[in-house]
Motif scaffolding. Sequence first.
Motif, short mmCIF file in Angstrom:
data_model
loop_
_atom_site.label_atom_id
_atom_site.label_comp_id
_atom_site.label_asym_id
_atom_site.label_seq_id
_atom_site.Cartn_x
_atom_site.Cartn_y
_atom_site.Cartn_z
N UNK A 129 12.90 3.13 0.66
CA UNK A 129 12.64 2.71 2.04
C UNK A 129 11.61 1.58 2.05
N UNK A 130 11.99 0.45 2.60
CA UNK A 130 11.07 -0.70 2.69
C UNK A 130 9.89 -0.39 3.60
N UNK A 131 10.15 0.38 4.67
CA UNK A 131 9.09 0.70 5.63
C UNK A 131 8.05 1.64 5.00
N UNK A 132 8.54 2.66 4.31
CA UNK A 132 7.62 3.59 3.66
C UNK A 132 6.82 2.89 2.56
N UNK A 133 7.48 1.97 1.88
CA UNK A 133 6.79 1.19 0.85
C UNK A 133 5.68 0.34 1.47
N UNK A 134 5.99 -0.27 2.61
CA UNK A 134 5.00 -1.10 3.31
C UNK A 134 3.81 -0.25 3.76
N UNK A 135 4.10 0.92 4.33
CA UNK A 135 3.03 1.79 4.81
C UNK A 135 2.16 2.29 3.65
N UNK A 136 2.81 2.61 2.55
CA UNK A 136 2.09 3.08 1.37
C UNK A 136 1.20 1.98 0.80
N UNK A 137 1.72 0.76 0.73
CA UNK A 137 0.94 -0.36 0.22
C UNK A 137 -0.28 -0.61 1.12
N UNK A 138 -0.05 -0.49 2.43
CA UNK A 138 -1.14 -0.67 3.38
C UNK A 138 -2.23 0.39 3.16
N UNK A 139 -1.80 1.63 2.92
CA UNK A 139 -2.74 2.73 2.68
C UNK A 139 -3.54 2.49 1.40
N UNK A 140 -2.88 2.01 0.37
CA UNK A 140 -3.56 1.71 -0.90
C UNK A 140 -4.61 0.62 -0.69
N UNK A 141 -4.22 -0.42 0.04
CA UNK A 141 -5.13 -1.53 0.31
C UNK A 141 -6.36 -1.07 1.06
N UNK A 142 -6.14 -0.23 2.07
CA UNK A 142 -7.26 0.29 2.86
C UNK A 142 -8.18 1.17 2.02
N UNK A 143 -7.57 2.03 1.21
CA UNK A 143 -8.37 2.94 0.38
C UNK A 143 -9.16 2.16 -0.66
N UNK A 144 -8.51 1.16 -1.27
CA UNK A 144 -9.20 0.33 -2.27
C UNK A 144 -10.37 -0.42 -1.62
#
Length: 220
Positions: A129-144
Amino acid sequence: MKNSTSLSWRALFFVFIFSALCVSGCSQAYYGAMEKAGIHKRDILVERVEKARDAQATAQEEFKSALEQFESVVYLENTDLKLAYEETSAAYKDSEEAAKTVSERIDRVEDVAEALFVEWESELEQYNSAELKRLSRQKITETRSRYGKMLTVMHRAEQSMAPVLTTFHDNVLFLKHNLNAQAIGSLKGEFSQLQKQITSLIGEMNRAIASSNDFLAQLQ
């Protein structure tokens, strides 16, 4: 002679590289074993941030205690100078050990955090899922980003310990070499400087502890 020197430097270089790989390999083996036991890198990160935070709180108390000990030497009359030196030296060593523990705990936080972010980044490719991938990447960026801010504050607190230990060491050494009332009197100005440094240190530690708590709350 030139070839011998060149070989020596090469040998040292390869020893360094081998040691680095061993350390990295040991960490990965440990994380792998923990993963099989159901304990993930995220769990290890939480635990290590908690331990780093607790080490900073302990260091605070050790530095406060050391300052109180130094004050008792400088301002109390009829002090047993030999005993005063021994107690002040012990307080300095306790502070030095607490500072070392803080640095070690921060290193361990960095080690698992980097392993965790690498793992998260590599797992992004598993999404369909492109949307789930986008949301996950966003979460990683925020956490980092939150992690980076916390680490900056941690390192600032860590670095603030060095000048305190330097000043404290100098005064303990001076006391050792000058066990007399006149020497004690000359340390009063030094106490004022040390007091300011430790007050600043405690402020940095409090900010690091608060930052750790914020990061833990968001991560959990």
